[in-house]
Design a protein around this motif. Structure first.
Motif, PDB file in Angstrom:
ATOM      1  N   TYR A 284       0.588  45.567 -71.989  1.00  0.00           N
ATOM      2  CA  TYR A 284       0.669  44.181 -71.520  1.00  0.00           C
ATOM      3  C   TYR A 284      -0.036  44.002 -70.182  1.00  0.00           C
ATOM      4  O   TYR A 284      -0.724  42.994 -69.958  1.00  0.00           O
ATOM      5  CB  TYR A 284       2.132  43.759 -71.401  1.00  0.00           C
ATOM      6  CG  TYR A 284       2.332  42.411 -70.750  1.00  0.00           C
ATOM      7  CD1 TYR A 284       1.904  41.245 -71.376  1.00  0.00           C
ATOM      8  CD2 TYR A 284       2.951  42.300 -69.503  1.00  0.00           C
ATOM      9  CE1 TYR A 284       2.079  40.004 -70.784  1.00  0.00           C
ATOM     10  CE2 TYR A 284       3.123  41.058 -68.903  1.00  0.00           C
ATOM     11  CZ  TYR A 284       2.691  39.922 -69.546  1.00  0.00           C
ATOM     12  OH  TYR A 284       2.864  38.697 -68.945  1.00  0.00           O
ATOM     13  N   VAL A 285       0.104  44.981 -69.301  1.00  0.00           N
ATOM     14  CA  VAL A 285      -0.388  44.837 -67.936  1.00  0.00           C
ATOM     15  C   VAL A 285      -1.832  45.308 -67.772  1.00  0.00           C
ATOM     16  O   VAL A 285      -2.644  44.648 -67.110  1.00  0.00           O
ATOM     17  CB  VAL A 285       0.539  45.604 -66.958  1.00  0.00           C
ATOM     18  CG1 VAL A 285      -0.023  45.561 -65.548  1.00  0.00           C
ATOM     19  CG2 VAL A 285       1.940  45.041 -66.995  1.00  0.00           C
ATOM     20  N   LEU A 286      -2.170  46.454 -68.349  1.00  0.00           N
ATOM     21  CA  LEU A 286      -3.450  47.089 -68.049  1.00  0.00           C
ATOM     22  C   LEU A 286      -4.671  46.256 -68.453  1.00  0.00           C
ATOM     23  O   LEU A 286      -5.620  46.158 -67.654  1.00  0.00           O
ATOM     24  CB  LEU A 286      -3.499  48.476 -68.696  1.00  0.00           C
ATOM     25  CG  LEU A 286      -4.713  49.334 -68.326  1.00  0.00           C
ATOM     26  CD1 LEU A 286      -4.858  49.467 -66.819  1.00  0.00           C
ATOM     27  CD2 LEU A 286      -4.617  50.714 -68.982  1.00  0.00           C
ATOM     28  N   PRO A 287      -4.723  45.655 -69.652  1.00  0.00           N
ATOM     29  CA  PRO A 287      -5.915  44.849 -69.967  1.00  0.00           C
ATOM     30  C   PRO A 287      -6.163  43.738 -68.954  1.00  0.00           C
ATOM     31  O   PRO A 287      -7.309  43.477 -68.568  1.00  0.00           O
ATOM     32  CB  PRO A 287      -5.593  44.288 -71.364  1.00  0.00           C
ATOM     33  CG  PRO A 287      -4.623  45.250 -71.948  1.00  0.00           C
ATOM     34  CD  PRO A 287      -3.789  45.719 -70.793  1.00  0.00           C
ATOM     35  N   TRP A 288      -5.082  43.092 -68.531  1.00  0.00           N
ATOM     36  CA  TRP A 288      -5.215  42.025 -67.530  1.00  0.00           C
ATOM     37  C   TRP A 288      -5.769  42.579 -66.220  1.00  0.00           C
ATOM     38  O   TRP A 288      -6.663  41.981 -65.601  1.00  0.00           O
ATOM     39  CB  TRP A 288      -3.855  41.374 -67.310  1.00  0.00           C
ATOM     40  CG  TRP A 288      -3.846  40.265 -66.302  1.00  0.00           C
ATOM     41  CD1 TRP A 288      -4.145  38.952 -66.524  1.00  0.00           C
ATOM     42  CD2 TRP A 288      -3.511  40.372 -64.911  1.00  0.00           C
ATOM     43  NE1 TRP A 288      -4.014  38.225 -65.351  1.00  0.00           N
ATOM     44  CE2 TRP A 288      -3.626  39.079 -64.348  1.00  0.00           C
ATOM     45  CE3 TRP A 288      -3.131  41.433 -64.086  1.00  0.00           C
ATOM     46  CZ2 TRP A 288      -3.377  38.825 -63.003  1.00  0.00           C
ATOM     47  CZ3 TRP A 288      -2.873  41.180 -62.736  1.00  0.00           C
ATOM     48  CH2 TRP A 288      -3.004  39.889 -62.211  1.00  0.00           C
ATOM     49  N   LEU A 289      -5.246  43.718 -65.777  1.00  0.00           N
ATOM     50  CA  LEU A 289      -5.715  44.329 -64.527  1.00  0.00           C
ATOM     51  C   LEU A 289      -7.178  44.747 -64.625  1.00  0.00           C
ATOM     52  O   LEU A 289      -7.962  44.554 -63.677  1.00  0.00           O
ATOM     53  CB  LEU A 289      -4.850  45.546 -64.183  1.00  0.00           C
ATOM     54  CG  LEU A 289      -3.468  45.267 -63.613  1.00  0.00           C
ATOM     55  CD1 LEU A 289      -2.642  46.548 -63.562  1.00  0.00           C
ATOM     56  CD2 LEU A 289      -3.559  44.651 -62.218  1.00  0.00           C
ATOM     57  N   LEU A 290      -7.566  45.328 -65.747  1.00  0.00           N
ATOM     58  CA  LEU A 290      -8.960  45.757 -65.915  1.00  0.00           C
ATOM     59  C   LEU A 290      -9.901  44.558 -65.872  1.00  0.00           C
ATOM     60  O   LEU A 290     -10.999  44.636 -65.305  1.00  0.00           O
ATOM     61  CB  LEU A 290      -9.111  46.510 -67.239  1.00  0.00           C
ATOM     62  CG  LEU A 290      -8.412  47.880 -67.304  1.00  0.00           C
ATOM     63  CD1 LEU A 290      -8.463  48.436 -68.719  1.00  0.00           C
ATOM     64  CD2 LEU A 290      -9.040  48.864 -66.321  1.00  0.00           C
ATOM     65  N   ARG A 291      -9.474  43.447 -66.462  1.00  0.00           N
ATOM     66  CA  ARG A 291     -10.300  42.244 -66.402  1.00  0.00           C
ATOM     67  C   ARG A 291     -10.376  41.703 -64.979  1.00  0.00           C
ATOM     68  O   ARG A 291     -11.454  41.341 -64.489  1.00  0.00           O
ATOM     69  CB  ARG A 291      -9.725  41.175 -67.333  1.00  0.00           C
ATOM     70  CG  ARG A 291     -10.592  39.909 -67.400  1.00  0.00           C
ATOM     71  CD  ARG A 291      -9.868  38.807 -68.124  1.00  0.00           C
ATOM     72  NE  ARG A 291      -8.686  38.374 -67.375  1.00  0.00           N
ATOM     73  CZ  ARG A 291      -7.766  37.540 -67.848  1.00  0.00           C
ATOM     74  NH1 ARG A 291      -7.867  37.083 -69.088  1.00  0.00           N
ATOM     75  NH2 ARG A 291      -6.733  37.191 -67.111  1.00  0.00           N
TER      76      ARG A 291
END
Length: 338
Positions: A284-291
């Motif tokens: 849930y968190v990592l894709p948002w952070l990478l973007r």
């Protein structure tokens, strides 16, 4: 953890630091079971939904709230002006505007609040509160009352009340609250580290994540600050986040959360979630952070993993499609990834 005032159970008191740490620190993974009594009779379908993990996938933190509530169930929400309120209005729920408090209401709230914490104020101190136009704002009033619980000596209470009541706005009051927290808990910049991590995160961080990000801080040092945050935070999907918009603005100003610091903190969070592949909230968190940090190659690799792709599809297929759309603009192909 945080319990409602009507909670019941066994209370263990100990001065054995090792025992307390092993019982309460998240890394020991002790299972906790809660018994909850609800009004009305819930169908098996509703119970299944309740037992399932909650995902805040609408961008407003409202996915936990059903469009229609079961019979016998009522939910009261307090919401400030902003996007969340606009979103809720689309559901056409009954809405009640919070009018300014009268002097009598402010005084009554003060007496009841303090009594619940076994505290009292003198008549002159109560008069300072209910005569101030600032305390017509419920958030201002409750913040001042909560701060009275942290006064070191009764002889300084009147001066502290005058100092807080001189604030022109809730934002200015929260600035003083943050200064007080820095003095009480800010050794080695602990408050700065915690607040800036929360502000840089996506919808907050869990207790376990915070402790690890703060360098596996001993729980005995972490717990006092964690519980002191309760009036200014909320927990959604297991993650602690800053709740009041005014408090978030004050955190941004107080700790200088300009674009550069925000980017650095998000980079720190990204590195942590990349290194902790077994973290439940990673997908849930990592894709948002990478973007947010522009790590497109790492995002491409993550979305190309079958397990991550499948989990993201189940969690929020629209977000997954949006991420691939941004990747395609940078010449990353989902066909090549899959």
């Amino acid at each position: 953890g945080r319990l409602d005032k009507d909670s019941e159970g066994l209370l263990l008191m100990s001065n054995d630091g090792t025992l307390v740490n092993e019982l309460t620190h998240p890394r020991f993974n002790h299972t906790k079971t809660y018994l909850v009594k609800v009004a009305g009779r819930w169908s098996e379908e509703k119970l299944k939904t309740l037992r399932s993990p909650l995902t805040l996938d609408d961008g407003f933190g409202l996915s936990w709230l059903p469009e229609e509530l079961p019979e016998g169930v009522s939910v009261v929400l307090t919401v400030s002006d902003g996007e969340v309120l606009d979103r809720l209005r689309l559901r056409r729920h009954r809405e009640l505007a919070m009018e300014p408090l009268s002097s009598r209401e402010a005084a009554d709230i003060a007496v009841r609040f303090l009594a619940a914490h076994s505290k009292t104020l003198s008549r002159s101190q109560l008069a300072l509160l209910h005569r101030s136009p600032r305390t017509q704002n419920p958030r201002f009033l409750l913040t001042v009352l909560n701060e009275t619980l942290h006064v070191g000596h009764h002889s300084t209470l009147t001066d502290q009340l005058r100092d807080y009541l001189a604030c022109e706005s809730v934002d200015a009051l929260f600035e003083k609250v943050l200064c007080r927290m820095d003095r009480d808990y800010g050794e080695d910049g602990l408050c700065r580290k915690l607040f800036t991590l929360l502000e840089a995160s996506r919808d907050g961080l869990t207790e376990t994540e915070l402790i690890s990000l703060l360098g596996d801080i001993p729980y005995a040092r972490f717990a006092p600050l964690y519980f002191a945050l309760e009036p200014y935070t909320a927990v959604s999907n297991g993650a602690l986040h800053l709740s009041a918009p005014e408090f978030r603005r004050s955190v941004t100003r107080h700790y200088g959360m300009e674009a550069g610091m925000l980017e650095r903190k998000r980079g720190e969070l990204t590195d942590w979630f990349l290194a902790h592949g077994d973290t439940p909230r990673r997908v849930y968190v990592l894709p948002w952070l990478l973007r947010e940090t522009g790590r497109w190659e790492a995002l491409f690799d993550l979305l190309s993993e079958p397990e991550s792709m499948s989990a993201l599809w189940e969690q929020n297929r629209y977000e997954l499609c949006g991420l691939w759309s941004e990747l395609r603009q940078r010449e990353y192909s989902p066909v090549e990834g899959y």
